[in-house]
Scaffold this active site. Structure first.
Site, PDB file in Angstrom:
ATOM      1  N   HIS A  38     -19.904  -0.468 -32.696  1.00  0.00           N
ATOM      2  CA  HIS A  38     -20.708  -1.672 -32.907  1.00  0.00           C
ATOM      3  C   HIS A  38     -22.177  -1.318 -32.652  1.00  0.00           C
ATOM      4  CE1 HIS A  38     -22.162  -5.778 -32.241  1.00  0.00           C
ATOM      5  NE2 HIS A  38     -21.001  -6.237 -32.688  1.00  0.00           N
ATOM      6  N   HIS A  93     -16.770  -4.556 -28.367  1.00  0.00           N
ATOM      7  CA  HIS A  93     -18.104  -5.188 -28.352  1.00  0.00           C
ATOM      8  C   HIS A  93     -18.224  -6.374 -27.410  1.00  0.00           C
ATOM      9  CE1 HIS A  93     -17.109  -8.930 -30.501  1.00  0.00           C
ATOM     10  NE2 HIS A  93     -16.225  -8.209 -31.138  1.00  0.00           N
ATOM     11  N   ARG A  98     -19.010  -9.046 -24.730  1.00  0.00           N
ATOM     12  CA  ARG A  98     -20.063  -9.100 -23.707  1.00  0.00           C
ATOM     13  C   ARG A  98     -19.510  -8.951 -22.297  1.00  0.00           C
ATOM     14  NH1 ARG A  98     -23.452 -11.267 -27.584  1.00  0.00           N
ATOM     15  NH2 ARG A  98     -25.636 -11.440 -26.996  1.00  0.00           N
TER      16      ARG A  98
HETATM   17  C1  UD1 Z   1     -21.576 -11.422 -31.811  1.00  0.00           C
HETATM   18  C2  UD1 Z   1     -20.945 -12.719 -31.331  1.00  0.00           C
HETATM   19  C3  UD1 Z   1     -19.484 -12.497 -30.977  1.00  0.00           C
HETATM   20  C4  UD1 Z   1     -18.742 -11.855 -32.121  1.00  0.00           C
HETATM   21  C5  UD1 Z   1     -19.468 -10.569 -32.521  1.00  0.00           C
HETATM   22  C6  UD1 Z   1     -18.804  -9.919 -33.700  1.00  0.00           C
HETATM   23  C7  UD1 Z   1     -22.265 -14.345 -30.055  1.00  0.00           C
HETATM   24  C8  UD1 Z   1     -22.909 -14.652 -28.756  1.00  0.00           C
HETATM   25  N1  UD1 Z   1     -21.631 -13.175 -30.129  1.00  0.00           N
HETATM   26  O1  UD1 Z   1     -21.617 -10.521 -30.721  1.00  0.00           O
HETATM   27  O2  UD1 Z   1     -18.883 -13.731 -30.667  1.00  0.00           O
HETATM   28  O3  UD1 Z   1     -17.430 -11.561 -31.712  1.00  0.00           O
HETATM   29  O4  UD1 Z   1     -20.816 -10.885 -32.877  1.00  0.00           O
HETATM   30  O5  UD1 Z   1     -19.240  -8.602 -33.875  1.00  0.00           O
HETATM   31  O6  UD1 Z   1     -22.363 -15.109 -30.979  1.00  0.00           O
HETATM   32  N2  UD1 Z   1     -27.013  -5.435 -33.820  1.00  0.00           N
HETATM   33  C9  UD1 Z   1     -27.714  -4.771 -34.810  1.00  0.00           C
HETATM   34  N3  UD1 Z   1     -27.378  -4.987 -36.118  1.00  0.00           N
HETATM   35  C10 UD1 Z   1     -26.368  -5.799 -36.498  1.00  0.00           C
HETATM   36  C11 UD1 Z   1     -25.647  -6.469 -35.485  1.00  0.00           C
HETATM   37  C12 UD1 Z   1     -25.985  -6.284 -34.162  1.00  0.00           C
HETATM   38  O7  UD1 Z   1     -28.609  -4.005 -34.525  1.00  0.00           O
HETATM   39  O8  UD1 Z   1     -26.103  -5.944 -37.697  1.00  0.00           O
HETATM   40  C13 UD1 Z   1     -27.362  -5.196 -32.391  1.00  0.00           C
HETATM   41  C14 UD1 Z   1     -28.699  -5.833 -32.012  1.00  0.00           C
HETATM   42  O9  UD1 Z   1     -29.329  -5.044 -31.050  1.00  0.00           O
HETATM   43  C15 UD1 Z   1     -28.274  -7.149 -31.390  1.00  0.00           C
HETATM   44  C16 UD1 Z   1     -26.997  -6.724 -30.674  1.00  0.00           C
HETATM   45  O10 UD1 Z   1     -26.371  -5.812 -31.571  1.00  0.00           O
HETATM   46  O11 UD1 Z   1     -29.226  -7.671 -30.491  1.00  0.00           O
HETATM   47  C17 UD1 Z   1     -26.063  -7.851 -30.312  1.00  0.00           C
HETATM   48  O12 UD1 Z   1     -25.816  -8.739 -31.395  1.00  0.00           O
HETATM   49  P1  UD1 Z   1     -25.320 -10.238 -31.065  1.00  0.00           P
HETATM   50  O13 UD1 Z   1     -25.047 -10.947 -32.334  1.00  0.00           O
HETATM   51  O14 UD1 Z   1     -26.225 -10.851 -30.088  1.00  0.00           O
HETATM   52  O15 UD1 Z   1     -23.972 -10.006 -30.261  1.00  0.00           O
HETATM   53  P2  UD1 Z   1     -22.618  -9.307 -30.668  1.00  0.00           P
HETATM   54  O16 UD1 Z   1     -22.188  -8.478 -29.514  1.00  0.00           O
HETATM   55  O17 UD1 Z   1     -22.741  -8.659 -31.985  1.00  0.00           O
HETATM   56  N1  UDP Z   2     -14.522  -4.428 -38.956  1.00  0.00           N
HETATM   57  C1  UDP Z   2     -15.216  -3.764 -39.967  1.00  0.00           C
HETATM   58  N2  UDP Z   2     -15.802  -2.551 -39.660  1.00  0.00           N
HETATM   59  C2  UDP Z   2     -15.727  -1.992 -38.432  1.00  0.00           C
HETATM   60  C3  UDP Z   2     -15.037  -2.698 -37.404  1.00  0.00           C
HETATM   61  C4  UDP Z   2     -14.464  -3.920 -37.703  1.00  0.00           C
HETATM   62  O1  UDP Z   2     -15.283  -4.236 -41.092  1.00  0.00           O
HETATM   63  O2  UDP Z   2     -16.273  -0.888 -38.234  1.00  0.00           O
HETATM   64  C5  UDP Z   2     -13.932  -5.756 -39.263  1.00  0.00           C
HETATM   65  C6  UDP Z   2     -12.507  -5.992 -38.815  1.00  0.00           C
HETATM   66  O3  UDP Z   2     -11.574  -5.617 -39.804  1.00  0.00           O
HETATM   67  C7  UDP Z   2     -12.486  -7.493 -38.551  1.00  0.00           C
HETATM   68  C8  UDP Z   2     -13.903  -7.803 -38.099  1.00  0.00           C
HETATM   69  O4  UDP Z   2     -14.704  -6.706 -38.538  1.00  0.00           O
HETATM   70  O5  UDP Z   2     -12.244  -8.244 -39.717  1.00  0.00           O
HETATM   71  C9  UDP Z   2     -13.950  -7.952 -36.614  1.00  0.00           C
HETATM   72  O6  UDP Z   2     -15.264  -7.964 -36.184  1.00  0.00           O
HETATM   73  P1  UDP Z   2     -15.658  -7.862 -34.652  1.00  0.00           P
HETATM   74  O7  UDP Z   2     -14.618  -7.095 -33.924  1.00  0.00           O
HETATM   75  O8  UDP Z   2     -17.056  -7.360 -34.623  1.00  0.00           O
HETATM   76  O9  UDP Z   2     -15.709  -9.385 -34.201  1.00  0.00           O
HETATM   77  P2  UDP Z   2     -14.623 -10.398 -33.600  1.00  0.00           P
HETATM   78  O10 UDP Z   2     -13.509 -10.507 -34.576  1.00  0.00           O
HETATM   79  O11 UDP Z   2     -14.205  -9.888 -32.270  1.00  0.00           O
HETATM   80  O12 UDP Z   2     -15.401 -11.668 -33.466  1.00  0.00           O
END
Ligand code: UD1
Ligand code: UDP
Length: 388
Positions: A259, A226, A228
């Site tokens: 994701h 996931h 960026r």
């Molecule tokens: C965010 C965090 C990142 C973290 C990650 C964990 C920031 C900038 N990024 O990234 O540090 O590692 O979460 O997963 O804080 N979306 C949904 N439903 C959800 C979640 C996400 O639809 O429940 C989609 C939406 O279109 C949203 C996009 O994912 O706009 C991105 O979500 P966002 O929180 O901006 O960034 P992440 O890549 O999830």
């Molecule tokens: N995880 C989860 N379901 C999934 C993928 C990951 O519960 O399908 C859990 C994983 O065990 C870990 C956390 O989500 O605890 C990691 O989240 P993510 O990779 O989105 O974020 P990051 O840790 O990189 O910020």
């Protein structure tokens, strides 16, 4: 009575804050514990809230599909203004490096409310890798009064930035607390094992595949992504690499819980438009318990995640990290984690080596626990008992 407000918004923050919420709530005479979720994530956050039975006192409900960093930052700031004015907590606690945690720290600073930073002091020193997380945690680190570092190395990073030693507390990472909580449940309770099995079938994984992973008859490569900075070419390379590996090793299964970010899904649907490979399976984001269960049954993990780099070494699973840098060098030093970037050929070569070489595999799969003993939350709460 001291008032503590925990603020978080994404899946990993919720997983890592849940054990802390539970620990604070054990002492209702000492702490008034309040929870505010920004809902930077929605579905992926709600999965965790429901697993740990956490009912937020405030929900900013700010997720919009395709939100950018300006949206998140400004909406967290504006959303928290009223919550902080009304609650006026003694301290807010934020986690790690998301935009939620940094914007929440700023919101608290604007009202001169103290900030405690959980998972403090992780650094790559490259502000674009991971982006924007490295800058997020540096900013939060400047604002925070209390720094809860998972390891001695993260403490040292903060000392190098002239943070006072008496404001840094090495606790271990609360993710290990969460991991122990769910592994215990899975081990002790056969009903939970059955529920996990059913939930995995419900997301579309066949029973026969699941059984073959559980019995180790077939190897499972578990994949997540996931970051960026991997959007675009990086994710395209990752998908092409997975495709080649699946063709090369028909006896191995590749499972990718995707994701919800559309930038992650687009290259998947392009590269696997006509997915005729029955050993590559894509599913919706898994709930934490089934995810951990599958991680414990997997052969190796291919990921760009931060949290998974911390969890997998604890259960002895090799992790190939699709990034060029990591703020978690402890796993590298322990030998369970290896950086492979997003170069397609490198990904193919490194996964192949682990499948082909038993010796290399055994070396990387020795369990190590650089991130704590499962008592991080207890240490954090104890600290506040004596400090607030
Ligand atoms: C965010 C965090 C990142 C973290 C990650 C964990 C920031 C900038 N990024 O990234 O540090 O590692 O979460 O997963 O804080 N979306 C949904 N439903 C959800 C979640 C996400 O639809 O429940 C989609 C939406 O279109 C949203 C996009 O994912 O706009 C991105 O979500 P966002 O929180 O901006 O960034 P992440 O890549 O999830
Ligand atoms: N995880 C989860 N379901 C999934 C993928 C990951 O519960 O399908 C859990 C994983 O065990 C870990 C956390 O989500 O605890 C990691 O989240 P993510 O990779 O989105 O974020 P990051 O840790 O990189 O910020």
């Amino acid at each position: 009575m001291r008032k503590v407000l925990l603020i978080f918004g994404t899946r990993p923050e919720a997983i890592k804050m849940a054990p802390l919420v539970k620990e604070f709530k054990k002492y209702p005479k000492k702490f008034e514990t309040k929870i505010c979720v920004t809902a930077q994530h929605r579905e992926m956050l709600d999965q965790v809230l429901s697993l740990f039975d956490i009912k937020p006192d405030f929900d900013l409900d700010l997720m919009k599909k395709g939100q950018d960093l300006y949206d998140i930052t400004s909406r967290v700031l504006l959303g928290l203004r009223g919550v902080l004015e009304a609650e006026n907590p003694d301290v807010i606690l934020v986690h790690g490096d998301t935009t939620t945690s940094t914007a929440a720290s700023m919101a608290a600073f604007y009202q001169k409310i103290k900030v405690g930073h959980i998972e403090a002091g992780l650094r790559t020193r490259n502000i674009y890798s991971p982006w924007p997380e490295e800058m997020n945690r540096q900013i939060t680190g400047r604002i925070a009064t209390y720094h809860f570092s998972p390891t001695k190395l993260s403490k040292k990073n903060l000392l190098d930035e002239s943070i006072n030693e008496d404001q840094i507390i090495v606790t271990g990472n609360t993710v290990i607390d969460a991991l122990h909580l769910v592994l215990d449940q899975i081990r002790k309770n056969t009903n939970i094992q059955n529920d996990v099995f059913s939930s995995l079938v419900n997301v579309g994984i066949s029973e026969s595949k699941l059984e073959s992973w559980i019995s180790s008859e077939r190897k499972l490569v578990l994949i997540t992504g996931h970051r960026r900075e991997n959007f675009g070419q990086g994710f395209e390379n990752i998908c092409l690499g997975i495709k080649k590996l699946a063709e090369k090793y028909p006896e191995v299964d590749f499972l990718y819980p995707m994701h919800l970010n559309p930038n992650v899904r687009k290259p998947i649907s392009e590269v696997f438009l006509e997915n005729e490979l029955n050993n590559v399976v894509f599913v919706e984001p898994l709930e934490y318990l089934p995810f951990v269960y599958l991680m414990s049954k997997s052969y190796l993990v291919l990921t760009d995640s931060g949290g998974i780099q911390e969890e997998a070494p604890g259960i002895g699973k090799p992790v190939l990290v699709m990034r060029n840098t990591t703020e978690r060098p402890e796993g590298l030093e322990a030998g369970t984690v290896k950086l492979v970037g997003t170069d397609k050929d490198l990904i193919i070569n490194e996964v192949s080596s682990l499948i082909d070489s038993k010796e290399l595999y055994l070396k990387m799969s020795e369990a190590s626990n650089p991130y704590g003993d499962g008592f991080a939350s207890k240490r954090i709460v104890e600290y506040f008992m004596n400090t607030l």
